[in-house]
Structures are given as structure tokens and as C-alpha cells.
Scaffold this motif. Structure first.
Motif, PDB file in Angstrom:
ATOM      1  N   LEU A  53      36.815  47.128  33.241  1.00  0.00           N
ATOM      2  CA  LEU A  53      35.962  46.083  33.794  1.00  0.00           C
ATOM      3  C   LEU A  53      36.682  45.326  34.905  1.00  0.00           C
ATOM      4  CD1 LEU A  53      33.170  44.647  33.414  1.00  0.00           C
ATOM      5  CD2 LEU A  53      34.446  42.885  32.194  1.00  0.00           C
ATOM      6  N   ILE A  54      37.946  44.955  34.676  1.00  0.00           N
ATOM      7  CA  ILE A  54      38.708  44.250  35.708  1.00  0.00           C
ATOM      8  C   ILE A  54      38.820  45.113  36.957  1.00  0.00           C
ATOM      9  CG2 ILE A  54      40.998  43.348  36.309  1.00  0.00           C
ATOM     10  CD1 ILE A  54      41.249  42.488  33.339  1.00  0.00           C
ATOM     11  N   VAL A  58      37.085  44.321  40.920  1.00  0.00           N
ATOM     12  CA  VAL A  58      37.836  44.227  42.177  1.00  0.00           C
ATOM     13  C   VAL A  58      37.765  45.511  42.993  1.00  0.00           C
ATOM     14  CG1 VAL A  58      39.407  42.511  41.239  1.00  0.00           C
ATOM     15  CG2 VAL A  58      40.029  44.934  41.111  1.00  0.00           C
ATOM     16  N   GLY A  59      37.081  46.526  42.454  1.00  0.00           N
ATOM     17  CA  GLY A  59      36.921  47.762  43.201  1.00  0.00           C
ATOM     18  C   GLY A  59      38.206  48.556  43.355  1.00  0.00           C
ATOM     19  N   MET A  60      39.083  48.486  42.350  1.00  0.00           N
ATOM     20  CA  MET A  60      40.339  49.233  42.363  1.00  0.00           C
ATOM     21  C   MET A  60      40.450  50.031  41.072  1.00  0.00           C
ATOM     22  SD  MET A  60      42.825  46.201  43.855  1.00  0.00           S
ATOM     23  CE  MET A  60      44.310  47.228  43.840  1.00  0.00           C
ATOM     24  N   HIS A  61      40.974  51.242  41.166  1.00  0.00           N
ATOM     25  CA  HIS A  61      41.002  52.118  40.003  1.00  0.00           C
ATOM     26  C   HIS A  61      42.182  51.852  39.065  1.00  0.00           C
ATOM     27  CE1 HIS A  61      37.638  54.458  41.352  1.00  0.00           C
ATOM     28  NE2 HIS A  61      38.232  54.761  42.494  1.00  0.00           N
ATOM     29  N   LYS A  62      43.272  51.342  39.604  1.00  0.00           N
ATOM     30  CA  LYS A  62      44.490  51.283  38.794  1.00  0.00           C
ATOM     31  C   LYS A  62      45.134  49.897  38.733  1.00  0.00           C
ATOM     32  CE  LYS A  62      45.654  56.126  39.618  1.00  0.00           C
ATOM     33  NZ  LYS A  62      46.682  57.083  40.090  1.00  0.00           N
ATOM     34  N   LEU A  63      44.411  48.861  39.130  1.00  0.00           N
ATOM     35  CA  LEU A  63      45.022  47.526  39.108  1.00  0.00           C
ATOM     36  C   LEU A  63      45.427  47.138  37.692  1.00  0.00           C
ATOM     37  CD1 LEU A  63      45.761  44.851  40.560  1.00  0.00           C
ATOM     38  CD2 LEU A  63      43.479  44.039  39.919  1.00  0.00           C
TER      39      LEU A  63
END
Length: 215
Positions: A53-54, A58-63
Motif C-alpha cells: 500500500l505504501i 507513492v508510485g514506487m515498487h520497492k520503497l
């Protein structure tokens, strides 16, 4: 869920498109960063999809995954959104294989954060939409009510349900929390995999924190 204007949806999209970075993982309350930015926190069972979900927001795969390496999985993890707010990933609960001592340690850390964080604007408690509220979630709800922190239920993995089922689970969940003092009186329905409900959740977070993406 609240009807957000097109302007609010777009402003939230702009806000969450800004650079997001992992700041730190904290195993002790003394390690927390200074409370100098608005924060929203995400809580839930350890397999409910908090990282997904996070990342989706933010539209990032690995944050979020970057903070979930060995040794960080049960810490309070902080992510910075362009110096405007922090997203906080709280230790998961409901571990089947963890000792009672380990569970208590990290649950206590989460509670200490909830009680003492003056910049915490809202907690988003994630619930798997396929299962709804379970007995293991009651302790988390009680802790949030005791801490008097505003929290909202977010149903995850709604794409796994048939049409209309997610709405039924949302209605049942809303009824179940209707008398809880700190519960926000709406239930968000999301799918990190498909993106469903994320624009509205971004707008809800922007509204809760009061962050202006254009400032």
C-alpha cells in the motif's frame, strides 16, 4: 468514502508524486526522528499488505521493501515525502512464529509511538478485505482508542473479491467500529495491485495532514 473534488484528487496526486525516501528504522523510542513534520502511520497484521500500500501510494515498487530487510522488519520505519510529511510503517502484529516476549517488545514500541507522537495526524489500520476484522485486530483497535489517536480502517486486496463484496465488508466493518471513540467514521476500500481507491486515500491523507503540495 468522502467525495473528494477533482482538485483535491489532483493535488494529492501531485503531492505523492514527489520524491519519497526511506529515512530510518527505529527499534527504540529514543531513536525516533524529531517530530518536525506531519506524520501518518500504517498499522495492521504482518501479512496485510502495508508495504504494497505504501509503495502504491507513492508510485514506487520497492520503497517500503527497502526498509524490510532482515533486522528492520519489526521496527517503526519512517519514509520522507519530499520533506513535507512522513509515512510511518508500524510493526506488524499477529506473527505466528514469534515468541511472546518478541511480540510484546514490538507491540510496546508501537504503543509508545502512538501515545507520544505529537505530529501524528492519523493512523490507517489495514484489514484484509477477504477476512474482515478478526479477533487479533481487537487489541490494535483498543490500543488506538486508548491512545486517543484518530484512525481509519483501510481494507486491502479488494481486487481479490467479487463485485459488491468489498462494499459489504466495508459496511460490516463500519458498523463494528461505530462506537469506538477514536475511529474515523469511514472505511476506505483499496487495491494496491490494481490501484483502486488509492487516489481517494491520497486525498484523505492530504486532508488529514493539511499539507499543501503546491507550497
Amino acid at each position: 468514502m468522502t467525495d473528494f473534488t477533482d482538485e483535491e484528487i489532483e493535488a494529492a496526486r501531485v503531492l505523492f508524486a514527489r520524491p519519497a525516501t526511506f529515512v530510518m528504522g527505529c527499534a527504540k523510542i529514543e531513536q525516533l526522528p524529531d517530530p518536525d513534520l506531519p506524520e501518518v502511520a500504517f498499522a495492521g497484521r504482518s501479512n496485510v499488505g502495508k508495504s504494497s500500500l505504501i509503495n502504491g501510494l507513492v508510485g514506487m515498487h520497492k520503497l517500503a521493501r527497502a526498509s524490510n530487510e532482515t533486522g528492520r522488519t519489526r521496527e517503526v520505519n519512517f519514509f520522507d515525502l519530499d520533506g513535507r510529511m512522513r509515512l510511518v510503517d508500524l510493526p506488524g502484529y499477529g506473527w505466528a512464529k514469534a515468541s511472546r516476549t518478541t511480540v510484546k517488545k514490538f507491540q510496546d514500541l508501537g504503543r509508545d509511538y502512538l501515545r507520544g507522537r505529537v505530529t501524528l495526524k492519523r493512523v490507517y489500520l489495514l484489514i484484509d478485505s477477504r477476512h474482515g476484522l478478526k479477533a487479533v485486530d481487537t487489541e490494535a483497535l483498543d490500543a488506538l482508542d486508548k491512545a486517543a489517536v484518530s484512525y481509519q480502517i483501510v481494507l486491502t486486496k479488494a481486487d481479490k473479491l467479487k463485485a459488491g463484496e468489498a462494499e459489504a465488508v466495508a459496511a460490516a466493518t463500519l458498523k463494528a467500529i461505530s462506537k469506538r471513540p477514536a475511529a474515523f467514521p469511514e472505511v476506505a476500500v483499496t487495491s494496491a495491485e490494481k490501484g483502486g481507491g488509492l487516489p481517494e486515500l491520497r486525498a484523505a491523507i492530504a486532508r488529514a495532514t493539511g499539507v499543501d503540495p503546491y507550497a
